[in-house]
Design a protein around this motif. Sequence first.
Motif, PDB file in Angstrom:
ATOM      1  N   GLY A 191      -7.905   1.999  -3.307  1.00 43.60           N
ATOM      2  CA  GLY A 191      -7.238   3.229  -3.492  1.00 43.60           C
ATOM      3  C   GLY A 191      -8.126   4.753  -3.483  1.00 43.60           C
ATOM      4  N   SER A 192      -7.335   5.641  -3.803  1.00 45.97           N
ATOM      5  CA  SER A 192      -8.156   6.436  -3.978  1.00 45.97           C
ATOM      6  C   SER A 192      -6.673   7.249  -5.238  1.00 45.97           C
ATOM      7  CB  SER A 192      -8.016   7.545  -2.681  1.00 45.97           C
ATOM      8  OG  SER A 192      -6.434   7.615  -1.848  1.00 45.97           O
ATOM      9  N   PRO A 193      -6.610   8.391  -5.752  1.00 46.94           N
ATOM     10  CA  PRO A 193      -6.135   8.726  -6.147  1.00 46.94           C
ATOM     11  C   PRO A 193      -4.607   9.529  -5.873  1.00 46.94           C
ATOM     12  CG  PRO A 193      -8.523   9.531  -7.096  1.00 46.94           C
ATOM     13  CD  PRO A 193      -8.034   9.467  -5.751  1.00 46.94           C
ATOM     14  N   GLY A 194      -3.479   8.927  -5.931  1.00 48.25           N
ATOM     15  CA  GLY A 194      -2.156   9.034  -5.588  1.00 48.25           C
ATOM     16  C   GLY A 194      -2.054   8.118  -4.337  1.00 48.25           C
ATOM     17  N   SER A 195      -2.672   7.340  -4.038  1.00 47.99           N
ATOM     18  CA  SER A 195      -2.623   6.526  -2.265  1.00 47.99           C
ATOM     19  C   SER A 195      -2.979   4.970  -3.354  1.00 47.99           C
ATOM     20  CB  SER A 195      -3.536   6.112  -1.405  1.00 47.99           C
ATOM     21  OG  SER A 195      -3.486   5.734  -0.412  1.00 47.99           O
ATOM     22  N   LEU A 196      -2.394   4.015  -3.307  1.00 49.83           N
ATOM     23  CA  LEU A 196      -2.441   2.340  -3.667  1.00 49.83           C
ATOM     24  C   LEU A 196      -3.705   1.748  -3.120  1.00 49.83           C
ATOM     25  CD1 LEU A 196       0.947   0.485  -4.155  1.00 49.83           C
ATOM     26  CD2 LEU A 196      -0.834   1.200  -5.896  1.00 49.83           C
ATOM     27  N   GLY A 197      -3.876   1.813  -1.903  1.00 54.15           N
ATOM     28  CA  GLY A 197      -4.677   1.035  -1.281  1.00 54.15           C
ATOM     29  C   GLY A 197      -4.743  -0.468  -0.278  1.00 54.15           C
ATOM     30  N   ASP A 198      -5.192  -0.889  -0.540  1.00 58.69           N
ATOM     31  CA  ASP A 198      -5.463  -2.212  -0.274  1.00 58.69           C
ATOM     32  C   ASP A 198      -5.401  -3.065  -1.751  1.00 58.69           C
ATOM     33  OD1 ASP A 198      -5.759  -1.437   2.679  1.00 58.69           O
ATOM     34  OD2 ASP A 198      -8.265  -1.754   2.217  1.00 58.69           O
ATOM     35  N   GLN A 199      -4.934  -4.305  -1.438  1.00 54.52           N
ATOM     36  CA  GLN A 199      -4.519  -5.198  -2.719  1.00 54.52           C
ATOM     37  C   GLN A 199      -5.884  -6.157  -2.570  1.00 54.52           C
ATOM     38  OE1 GLN A 199      -0.929  -7.396  -2.841  1.00 54.52           O
ATOM     39  NE2 GLN A 199      -1.382  -7.990  -4.619  1.00 54.52           N
ATOM     40  N   VAL A 200      -6.523  -6.165  -3.793  1.00 48.79           N
ATOM     41  CA  VAL A 200      -8.244  -7.112  -3.880  1.00 48.79           C
ATOM     42  C   VAL A 200      -7.166  -7.724  -5.037  1.00 48.79           C
ATOM     43  CG1 VAL A 200      -9.459  -5.202  -3.277  1.00 48.79           C
ATOM     44  CG2 VAL A 200      -8.928  -5.387  -5.739  1.00 48.79           C
ATOM     45  N   PRO A 201      -8.026  -9.061  -5.031  1.00 52.32           N
ATOM     46  CA  PRO A 201      -7.725 -10.018  -5.410  1.00 52.32           C
ATOM     47  C   PRO A 201      -8.085 -10.371  -7.484  1.00 52.32           C
ATOM     48  CG  PRO A 201      -9.216 -10.619  -3.991  1.00 52.32           C
ATOM     49  CD  PRO A 201      -9.394  -9.958  -4.029  1.00 52.32           C
ATOM     50  N   LEU A 202      -7.099 -10.191  -8.380  1.00 54.15           N
ATOM     51  CA  LEU A 202      -6.721 -10.222  -9.400  1.00 54.15           C
ATOM     52  C   LEU A 202      -8.141 -10.845 -10.477  1.00 54.15           C
ATOM     53  CD1 LEU A 202      -3.342 -11.752 -10.562  1.00 54.15           C
ATOM     54  CD2 LEU A 202      -3.628  -8.854 -10.008  1.00 54.15           C
ATOM     55  N   THR A 203      -9.440 -11.812 -10.040  1.00 53.87           N
ATOM     56  CA  THR A 203      -9.576 -12.410 -10.466  1.00 53.87           C
ATOM     57  C   THR A 203     -11.117 -10.879  -9.944  1.00 53.87           C
ATOM     58  OG1 THR A 203     -10.706 -13.253  -8.302  1.00 53.87           O
ATOM     59  CG2 THR A 203      -9.343 -14.767  -9.928  1.00 53.87           C
ATOM     60  N   SER A 204     -11.261 -10.319  -9.783  1.00 53.66           N
ATOM     61  CA  SER A 204     -12.203  -8.900  -9.165  1.00 53.66           C
ATOM     62  C   SER A 204     -12.073  -8.456 -10.715  1.00 53.66           C
ATOM     63  CB  SER A 204     -11.856  -8.222  -7.879  1.00 53.66           C
ATOM     64  OG  SER A 204     -10.814  -7.376  -8.023  1.00 53.66           O
ATOM     65  N   ARG A 205     -11.670  -7.863 -11.268  1.00 54.18           N
ATOM     66  CA  ARG A 205     -11.180  -7.184 -12.536  1.00 54.18           C
ATOM     67  C   ARG A 205     -11.740  -7.922 -13.642  1.00 54.18           C
ATOM     68  NH1 ARG A 205     -14.501  -2.745 -12.841  1.00 54.18           N
ATOM     69  NH2 ARG A 205     -13.059  -2.520 -14.346  1.00 54.18           N
ATOM     70  N   PRO A 206     -12.014  -8.426 -14.740  1.00 52.64           N
ATOM     71  CA  PRO A 206     -12.366  -8.855 -15.770  1.00 52.64           C
ATOM     72  C   PRO A 206     -10.890  -8.025 -16.859  1.00 52.64           C
ATOM     73  CG  PRO A 206     -14.078  -6.728 -16.130  1.00 52.64           C
ATOM     74  CD  PRO A 206     -13.522  -6.987 -14.867  1.00 52.64           C
ATOM     75  N   GLU A 243     -11.964   6.858  -5.737  1.00 50.32           N
ATOM     76  CA  GLU A 243     -11.801   5.243  -5.595  1.00 50.32           C
ATOM     77  C   GLU A 243     -10.784   5.224  -6.935  1.00 50.32           C
ATOM     78  OE1 GLU A 243     -14.133   1.618  -4.268  1.00 50.32           O
ATOM     79  OE2 GLU A 243     -14.212   1.573  -6.943  1.00 50.32           O
ATOM     80  N   CYS A 244      -9.743   4.163  -6.487  1.00 51.63           N
ATOM     81  CA  CYS A 244      -8.703   4.527  -7.813  1.00 51.63           C
ATOM     82  C   CYS A 244      -8.709   2.677  -7.447  1.00 51.63           C
ATOM     83  CB  CYS A 244      -8.024   5.392  -7.456  1.00 51.63           C
ATOM     84  SG  CYS A 244      -6.411   4.969  -9.125  1.00 51.63           S
ATOM     85  N   GLY A 285       0.815  -1.451  -0.005  1.00 52.60           N
ATOM     86  CA  GLY A 285       0.147  -0.100  -0.283  1.00 52.60           C
ATOM     87  C   GLY A 285       0.611   1.159   0.008  1.00 52.60           C
ATOM     88  N   GLY A 286       0.394   2.262   0.402  1.00 52.40           N
ATOM     89  CA  GLY A 286       1.480   4.041   0.594  1.00 52.40           C
ATOM     90  C   GLY A 286       0.941   3.993  -0.217  1.00 52.40           C
TER      91      GLY A 286
END
Length: 523
Positions: free
Chosen positions: A207-222, A187-188, A6-7
């Motif tokens: 995350g948000s613009p300028g920030s990674l936020g939390d990692q999510v599964p790759l399968t959550s997006r096509p 959200e980004c 993150g960060g």
Amino acid sequence: MPLPSGGTWPPQHLNPIYQHYSVLDAWYRGDPDRLADLYGDPAAHGLPANRPSQYRGGILGKAARWFWGEPTPAGQKQAKVHLPAASDLATMGATLLYSEPPTITVENAATQARINDLLPSLQAALLEGAEVGGALGSYYLRSVWDRAVAEKPWISAVHADACVPEWRHGRLYAATFWRIIQQDDTECLIHLERHEPGYILNGLYRGSPGSLGDQVPLTSRPETKDLSPVVETKLPRCTAVHVPNMRPQRMWRHYPPGAPLGRSDYDDAIIGLMDKLDETWTSWMRDIRNGLGRIHVPSSYLQSQGPGKGAFFDTNREIYEAMNVLGGDDRMEISISQFAIRVQEHKDTQAEILDAILRASGYSSQSFGLHGEVAQTATEVSAKERRSLTTRGVKGLYTIPELQTMLDMHLQLEVALGFSPNITPERPSIVLADSVVPDMLQLAQTVNFLRQAEAASDETLVRMVHPDWDETEVQAEVERIADARPKPAPDPFALPDEMTGPDSGGDPGTEGQDGPQTPESSR
């Protein structure tokens, strides 16, 4: 090394570089609204005309005092005009390098065939990379594969502002490419693709613009559902290279330490000249607007449209009634205003600024068609565009080694992953194509003079005329030339060999036994 958890993204220590990329990108895109927003036009932020930033020092104060940093007066629309010199410079640099495909050769026939298959898409990637690299100062090449869109891997270009590089001893050790999949105000979604020795890592973050936020599964997006979190490349180095446009980068020689960043075709000093060019172009366009003919008429000449609806003056009307005015004067008090348009003054100023921009960028005026000069032959083109061709040669010095490394690594990757098991990877030889097409008449004269002077063989002359032919084509042409050349005619005055010729009647083994014979004795 794992992906970040993150960060801030891009990382905080790279902020000065990415801010500089933002400035270069605005000039490359050439959007007047983007430039006005970047340099603080109050119309974009609802600020008053007098801004404290214009009295500051440093980068902020300098930008605010530039033409694009001047506020638009209240009540007026944005009238600044942009001349796309920046994008023209970037396009010209890429065209000089890759308007023709480079010559890439290896010894192994199967490997050469595979390179020939890669060449069309590689040339397109190099054109894109060189153009954006001319604007931002660098670009990256990476290996990509997806059996859903292509049978074998290919090489793609990545822009410098979409990569976070890691360096060791001035060379690229690892690279994290990133792209924004979806973004709104809050959200980004960001996809990271890290290339490092032996592996390619993929991660998706919310995350948000300028920030990674939390990692999510790759399968959550096509866009990322078919990607593997970890791909083993089985290679001792990362599957990407950094290609600088030019070096050194004057602004970032020591930041970050050891980073061999490339230099844009229009770094800070040239951006100042392009700002003045836009100011001149805007002044010229304002002269044209002010030069529109206008007429002035007394209010009594206006035709009323009714109470509260105003009045107008019909310029197409042919007959006007005489009007009684004070003093009995029936003169038509219509006047015309027509301001001069300073065409030559603006044109000369613009040409001088453009010349200064081109000199600072390393290009010739002829490359951009200035001064109305037209070169007729390849020799004239080379003479008039010498500065551009010299800059092209310097860029080639930085490009060729990285391209050789990329192709060698890419071929190794195809073998390691089983895409091309029958090829033998090797570091290729690369020659950039000549951007100036030789004049055939001059080339033919040169070849003719060399032949007459017996200073070159048929093979050398064929290679001069057809530099793009391979060894088989050259040898076939040499044989055709030899076969077509007429056989030498026998000398009618030559005497046959008296001792061994068909008319001598003598025995070759008895030569010299009876002494030499004269023509008379032989008859």
